[in-house]
Enzyme design. Structure first.
Site, PDB file in Angstrom:
ATOM      1  N   LYS A  18      10.344  71.665  54.176  1.00 22.61           N
ATOM      2  CA  LYS A  18      11.228  72.528  53.370  1.00 22.61           C
ATOM      3  C   LYS A  18      11.686  71.774  52.130  1.00 22.61           C
ATOM      4  CE  LYS A  18      15.350  70.336  54.373  1.00 22.61           C
ATOM      5  NZ  LYS A  18      16.055  69.493  53.414  1.00 22.61           N
ATOM      6  N   ALA A 103      12.792  61.736  53.218  1.00 26.57           N
ATOM      7  CA  ALA A 103      12.554  62.246  51.868  1.00 26.57           C
ATOM      8  C   ALA A 103      13.300  63.551  51.608  1.00 26.57           C
ATOM      9  CB  ALA A 103      11.053  62.448  51.650  1.00 26.57           C
ATOM     10  N   ASP A 142      19.321  70.969  60.248  1.00 24.65           N
ATOM     11  CA  ASP A 142      18.246  71.686  59.547  1.00 24.65           C
ATOM     12  C   ASP A 142      17.284  72.394  60.503  1.00 24.65           C
ATOM     13  OD1 ASP A 142      19.151  70.702  57.171  1.00 24.65           O
ATOM     14  OD2 ASP A 142      17.577  69.199  56.924  1.00 24.65           O
TER      15      ASP A 142
HETATM   16  O1  C5P Z   1      22.652  67.302  61.883  1.00 17.94           O
HETATM   17  P1  C5P Z   1      21.898  66.060  61.556  1.00 17.94           P
HETATM   18  O2  C5P Z   1      21.729  65.148  62.754  1.00 17.94           O
HETATM   19  O3  C5P Z   1      20.607  66.296  60.866  1.00 17.94           O
HETATM   20  O4  C5P Z   1      22.785  65.266  60.511  1.00 17.94           O
HETATM   21  C1  C5P Z   1      22.569  63.917  60.176  1.00 17.94           C
HETATM   22  C2  C5P Z   1      23.862  63.369  59.607  1.00 17.94           C
HETATM   23  O5  C5P Z   1      24.153  63.993  58.345  1.00 17.94           O
HETATM   24  C3  C5P Z   1      25.070  63.645  60.450  1.00 17.94           C
HETATM   25  O6  C5P Z   1      25.272  62.619  61.370  1.00 17.94           O
HETATM   26  C4  C5P Z   1      26.184  63.706  59.447  1.00 17.94           C
HETATM   27  O7  C5P Z   1      26.577  62.387  59.117  1.00 17.94           O
HETATM   28  C5  C5P Z   1      25.519  64.268  58.218  1.00 17.94           C
HETATM   29  N1  C5P Z   1      25.709  65.722  58.035  1.00 17.94           N
HETATM   30  C6  C5P Z   1      26.944  66.198  57.606  1.00 17.94           C
HETATM   31  N2  C5P Z   1      27.118  67.535  57.402  1.00 17.94           N
HETATM   32  C7  C5P Z   1      26.087  68.398  57.576  1.00 17.94           C
HETATM   33  C8  C5P Z   1      24.827  67.939  58.002  1.00 17.94           C
HETATM   34  C9  C5P Z   1      24.670  66.593  58.227  1.00 17.94           C
HETATM   35  O8  C5P Z   1      27.883  65.416  57.438  1.00 17.94           O
HETATM   36  N3  C5P Z   1      26.274  69.715  57.333  1.00 17.94           N
END
Ligand code: C5P
Length: 316
Positions: A18, A103, A142
């Site tokens: 994406k 990326a 995501d």
């Molecule tokens: O949800 P995911 O594990 O992909 O997110 C990785 C990191 O990105 C989280 O640990 C958080 O620190 C940050 N994040 C965030 N707010 C979001 C998505 C991700 O703070 N909406």
């Protein structure tokens, strides 16, 4: 007489990458995540995943991942699905990675979503979409988007999704400079800059962009300010794409890949030749209709109908 071996059901699916056609971070939420307004878009770049399911009394999930990605989300997705469906069996997953990691292209999330869509079909049970979305959100912010594909507005953590209309793809280039940006670190750098006054403004300008279908000169990605500061070569790359005639150039996610949208194929081809030495790929934006038809084709022998999400022909 020896009993016949249990049937192995297999599929080879594409897990698409994406880009974020727009990405605004409003502020930190009580759960520690950040409140987003984004436009997700599936693109033609993809990983390939082979998934095989064999009914068995014991559950075993194996992953053939030549890159040995730590905490691989595809493996976690398979375990979650079997658990949610209270099904046992052997699952073998083979991963061929083409989507660059770190990326901002959602490769790991897409691989996980691909398992969430394909494994129930192979194993012969139906999980309702809200339940699959819940599993997806538990794997990463995501992941839910890849259960739907096409162009979608994402709010909340990014997993609350609303469809935007399908339309023809502009000519597009993706440059993946081979820099691995840490997402939590990018949020940490961005967070102190977010003020409550700017939020209302961001919401209205995002809304106006969403009504334009996500493609606009006014599009922005809030991460650029902090990530470009750390990696000035990315700002230079953006300028080169703009000079080459792209009408929208943005970093995707928290970086490091940058995409450019062009009015004509010829412009995109010329820009690509001018970026010799960079990892610049021609890509197309994949509509929701195309996304679904890719899935229906990949799962062909295991489904009866073209419905979404794909439904197993073996499900009772
Ligand atoms: O949800 P995911 O594990 O992909 O997110 C990785 C990191 O990105 C989280 O640990 C958080 O620190 C940050 N994040 C965030 N707010 C979001 C998505 C991700 O703070 N909406």
């Amino acid at each position: 007489m020896s009993r016949a071996a249990p049937p192995v059901r297999e599929a080879r699916v594409r897990a698409l990458a994406k880009i974020n056609l727009d990405l605004r971070v409003l502020g930190k939420r009580p759960d520690g995540y950040h409140e987003l307004r984004t436009v997700f878009q599936t693109i033609s770049l993809s990983d390939t995943i082979r998934i095989a399911f064999t009914p068995s009394r014991e559950t075993r999930v194996e992953l053939n991942d030549p890159l040995r990605i730590p905490g691989n989300l595809a493996l976690q997705a398979a375990e979650l699905v079997l658990d949610a469906a209270r099904t046992r069996g052997r699952v073998a997953i083979g991963l061929t990675k083409r989507i660059p990691m770190g990326a901002g292209l959602g490769g790991g999330s897409s691989d996980a979503a691909a398992v969430l869509l394909a494994l129930p079909v192979l194993a012969g049970f139906a999980l309702p979409l809200p339940r699959v979305c819940e599993l997806a959100a538990a794997l990463g912010s995501d992941v839910p988007f890849f259960l739907l594909g096409g162009t979608a507005a994402g709010v909340g953590r990014g997993g609350e999704l609303f469809p935007l209309p399908d339309r023809p793809s502009p000519a597009a280039l993706l440059v993946a400079p081979g820099l691995h940006v840490s997402t939590p670190e990018a949020y940490r750098r961005l967070s102190p800059r977010l003020t409550t006054e700017s939020q209302q403004n961001k919401i209205f300008s995002f809304q106006s962009l969403a009504w334009d279908g996500g493609v606009s000169k006014a599009a922005c990605n809030d991460f650029e300010a902090v990530v470009f500061q750390q990696y000035p070569q990315l700002a230079r790359l953006k300028r080169r794409l703009q000079k080459a005639g792209a009408f929208q150039v943005l970093m995707t996610g928290s970086g490091s890949a940058i995409f450019g949208l062009f009015r004509t194929d010829a412009e995109a081809c010329r820009a690509r030749s001018g970026l010799a030495g960079e990892n610049a790929l021609r890509i197309s934006l994949v509509t929701r209709a195309r996304y679904r038809s890719l899935w229906w084709r990949a799962l062909g022998q295991h489904i009866d109908q073209k419905i979404w999400p794909p439904r197993s022909r073996y499900a009772r």
